[in-house]
Design a protein around this motif. Structure first.
Motif, PDB file in Angstrom:
ATOM      1  N   ARG A  13       0.560  12.170 -10.321  1.00 62.95           N
ATOM      2  CA  ARG A  13       1.661  11.929 -11.263  1.00 62.95           C
ATOM      3  C   ARG A  13       2.289  10.555 -11.043  1.00 62.95           C
ATOM      4  NH1 ARG A  13       3.845  17.472  -9.694  1.00 62.95           N
ATOM      5  NH2 ARG A  13       2.540  18.839 -10.946  1.00 62.95           N
ATOM      6  N   ILE A  14       2.257  10.083  -9.829  1.00 61.46           N
ATOM      7  CA  ILE A  14       2.834   8.783  -9.487  1.00 61.46           C
ATOM      8  C   ILE A  14       1.793   7.674  -9.634  1.00 61.46           C
ATOM      9  CG2 ILE A  14       3.954   7.439  -7.662  1.00 61.46           C
ATOM     10  CD1 ILE A  14       5.581   9.880  -8.794  1.00 61.46           C
ATOM     11  N   THR A  15       0.649   7.847  -8.993  1.00 66.27           N
ATOM     12  CA  THR A  15      -0.330   6.765  -8.907  1.00 66.27           C
ATOM     13  C   THR A  15      -1.041   6.457 -10.214  1.00 66.27           C
ATOM     14  OG1 THR A  15      -2.051   8.277  -8.135  1.00 66.27           O
ATOM     15  CG2 THR A  15      -0.718   7.185  -6.458  1.00 66.27           C
ATOM     16  N   ARG A  16      -0.934   7.318 -11.201  1.00 64.70           N
ATOM     17  CA  ARG A  16      -1.557   7.062 -12.501  1.00 64.70           C
ATOM     18  C   ARG A  16      -0.635   6.296 -13.446  1.00 64.70           C
ATOM     19  NH1 ARG A  16      -6.055   7.953 -10.357  1.00 64.70           N
ATOM     20  NH2 ARG A  16      -7.102   9.938 -10.571  1.00 64.70           N
ATOM     21  N   GLN A  17       0.578   6.058 -13.036  1.00 60.93           N
ATOM     22  CA  GLN A  17       1.522   5.366 -13.902  1.00 60.93           C
ATOM     23  C   GLN A  17       1.389   3.854 -13.732  1.00 60.93           C
ATOM     24  OE1 GLN A  17       5.510   6.867 -14.073  1.00 60.93           O
ATOM     25  NE2 GLN A  17       4.848   8.903 -13.417  1.00 60.93           N
ATOM     26  N   PRO A  18       1.571   3.096 -14.802  1.00 59.80           N
ATOM     27  CA  PRO A  18       1.405   1.639 -14.737  1.00 59.80           C
ATOM     28  C   PRO A  18       2.316   0.953 -13.723  1.00 59.80           C
ATOM     29  CG  PRO A  18       1.558   2.368 -17.009  1.00 59.80           C
ATOM     30  CD  PRO A  18       1.847   3.562 -16.159  1.00 59.80           C
ATOM     31  N   ARG A  19       3.511   1.463 -13.526  1.00 57.81           N
ATOM     32  CA  ARG A  19       4.419   0.776 -12.599  1.00 57.81           C
ATOM     33  C   ARG A  19       4.022   0.943 -11.137  1.00 57.81           C
ATOM     34  NH1 ARG A  19      10.131   4.120 -12.969  1.00 57.81           N
ATOM     35  NH2 ARG A  19      10.071   4.785 -10.806  1.00 57.81           N
ATOM     36  N   TRP A  20       3.102   1.882 -10.833  1.00 58.79           N
ATOM     37  CA  TRP A  20       2.648   2.081  -9.459  1.00 58.79           C
ATOM     38  C   TRP A  20       1.945   0.831  -8.926  1.00 58.79           C
ATOM     39  CZ3 TRP A  20       3.524   4.449  -5.188  1.00 58.79           C
ATOM     40  CH2 TRP A  20       2.584   4.481  -4.180  1.00 58.79           C
ATOM     41  N   LYS A  21       1.149   0.178  -9.761  1.00 62.65           N
ATOM     42  CA  LYS A  21       0.409  -1.013  -9.320  1.00 62.65           C
ATOM     43  C   LYS A  21       1.373  -2.102  -8.846  1.00 62.65           C
ATOM     44  CE  LYS A  21      -3.176  -4.249 -10.641  1.00 62.65           C
ATOM     45  NZ  LYS A  21      -4.177  -4.638 -11.623  1.00 62.65           N
ATOM     46  N   ALA A  22       2.419  -2.348  -9.594  1.00 65.04           N
ATOM     47  CA  ALA A  22       3.406  -3.366  -9.209  1.00 65.04           C
ATOM     48  C   ALA A  22       4.143  -2.958  -7.934  1.00 65.04           C
ATOM     49  CB  ALA A  22       4.395  -3.602 -10.342  1.00 65.04           C
ATOM     50  N   LEU A  23       4.468  -1.677  -7.830  1.00 66.25           N
ATOM     51  CA  LEU A  23       5.167  -1.192  -6.638  1.00 66.25           C
ATOM     52  C   LEU A  23       4.280  -1.317  -5.403  1.00 66.25           C
ATOM     53  CD1 LEU A  23       7.735   0.097  -5.520  1.00 66.25           C
ATOM     54  CD2 LEU A  23       6.758   2.331  -6.068  1.00 66.25           C
ATOM     55  N   ARG A  24       2.995  -0.988  -5.548  1.00 64.34           N
ATOM     56  CA  ARG A  24       2.049  -1.138  -4.429  1.00 64.34           C
ATOM     57  C   ARG A  24       2.005  -2.582  -3.937  1.00 64.34           C
ATOM     58  NH1 ARG A  24      -3.210  -0.751  -5.626  1.00 64.34           N
ATOM     59  NH2 ARG A  24      -3.752  -0.513  -3.459  1.00 64.34           N
ATOM     60  N   GLU A  25       1.900  -3.508  -4.877  1.00 63.44           N
ATOM     61  CA  GLU A  25       1.845  -4.924  -4.501  1.00 63.44           C
ATOM     62  C   GLU A  25       3.132  -5.345  -3.786  1.00 63.44           C
ATOM     63  OE1 GLU A  25      -1.012  -6.852  -4.983  1.00 63.44           O
ATOM     64  OE2 GLU A  25      -1.772  -4.872  -5.525  1.00 63.44           O
ATOM     65  N   ALA A  26       4.270  -4.876  -4.264  1.00 61.92           N
ATOM     66  CA  ALA A  26       5.559  -5.220  -3.646  1.00 61.92           C
ATOM     67  C   ALA A  26       5.643  -4.674  -2.221  1.00 61.92           C
ATOM     68  CB  ALA A  26       6.711  -4.687  -4.496  1.00 61.92           C
ATOM     69  N   VAL A  27       5.148  -3.463  -1.994  1.00 62.95           N
ATOM     70  CA  VAL A  27       5.171  -2.872  -0.652  1.00 62.95           C
ATOM     71  C   VAL A  27       4.243  -3.650   0.281  1.00 62.95           C
ATOM     72  CG1 VAL A  27       4.604  -0.804   0.701  1.00 62.95           C
ATOM     73  CG2 VAL A  27       5.860  -0.592  -1.457  1.00 62.95           C
ATOM     74  N   LYS A  28       3.062  -3.991  -0.202  1.00 61.62           N
ATOM     75  CA  LYS A  28       2.130  -4.771   0.620  1.00 61.62           C
ATOM     76  C   LYS A  28       2.704  -6.149   0.941  1.00 61.62           C
ATOM     77  CE  LYS A  28      -2.112  -2.489  -0.896  1.00 61.62           C
ATOM     78  NZ  LYS A  28      -3.386  -2.676  -1.609  1.00 61.62           N
ATOM     79  N   ASP A  29       3.356  -6.776  -0.029  1.00 62.54           N
ATOM     80  CA  ASP A  29       4.015  -8.066   0.224  1.00 62.54           C
ATOM     81  C   ASP A  29       5.089  -7.906   1.298  1.00 62.54           C
ATOM     82  OD1 ASP A  29       2.516  -9.580  -1.539  1.00 62.54           O
ATOM     83  OD2 ASP A  29       3.965  -9.399  -3.184  1.00 62.54           O
ATOM     84  N   ARG A  30       5.909  -6.875   1.151  1.00 63.20           N
ATOM     85  CA  ARG A  30       6.979  -6.627   2.122  1.00 63.20           C
ATOM     86  C   ARG A  30       6.420  -6.438   3.529  1.00 63.20           C
ATOM     87  NH1 ARG A  30       9.306  -0.894   1.890  1.00 63.20           N
ATOM     88  NH2 ARG A  30       7.366  -0.613   3.041  1.00 63.20           N
TER      89      ARG A  30
END
Length: 85
Positions: A13-30
């Protein structure tokens, strides 16, 4: 429903949403594009510290997300990541 399917249903339900990709990148950057447990920089996963199944209100909270390598992620979630028979 087995445990693996339960986890997958909640996470999907979370990982299939478009905003997950941006959030993943932000977490990896952090986290400096490295595993927060061992420092590895290959095959990184973004992991929910508190599972979505139990804490759905924290699904999009960056404070509940961490970058883990596949090895550390498998150690943290051994049942979930067990190979299929």
């Amino acid at each position: 429903m087995n445990l693996r399917k339960q986890y997958a249903a909640h996470s999907r339900r979370i990982t299939r949403q478009p905003r997950w990709k941006a959030l993943r990148e932000a977490v990896k950057d952090r986290d400096g594009w490295a595993c927060v447990l061992c420092g590895a920089r290959t095959r990184l996963e973004v992991d929910h510290v508190k599972p979505v199944r139990d804490w759905p209100e924290l699904a999009w909270d960056m404070g509940n997300l961490q970058t883990l390598c596949c090895r550390c992620h498998s150690r943290k979630n051994p049942r979930r990541n067990r190979p299929r028979p």
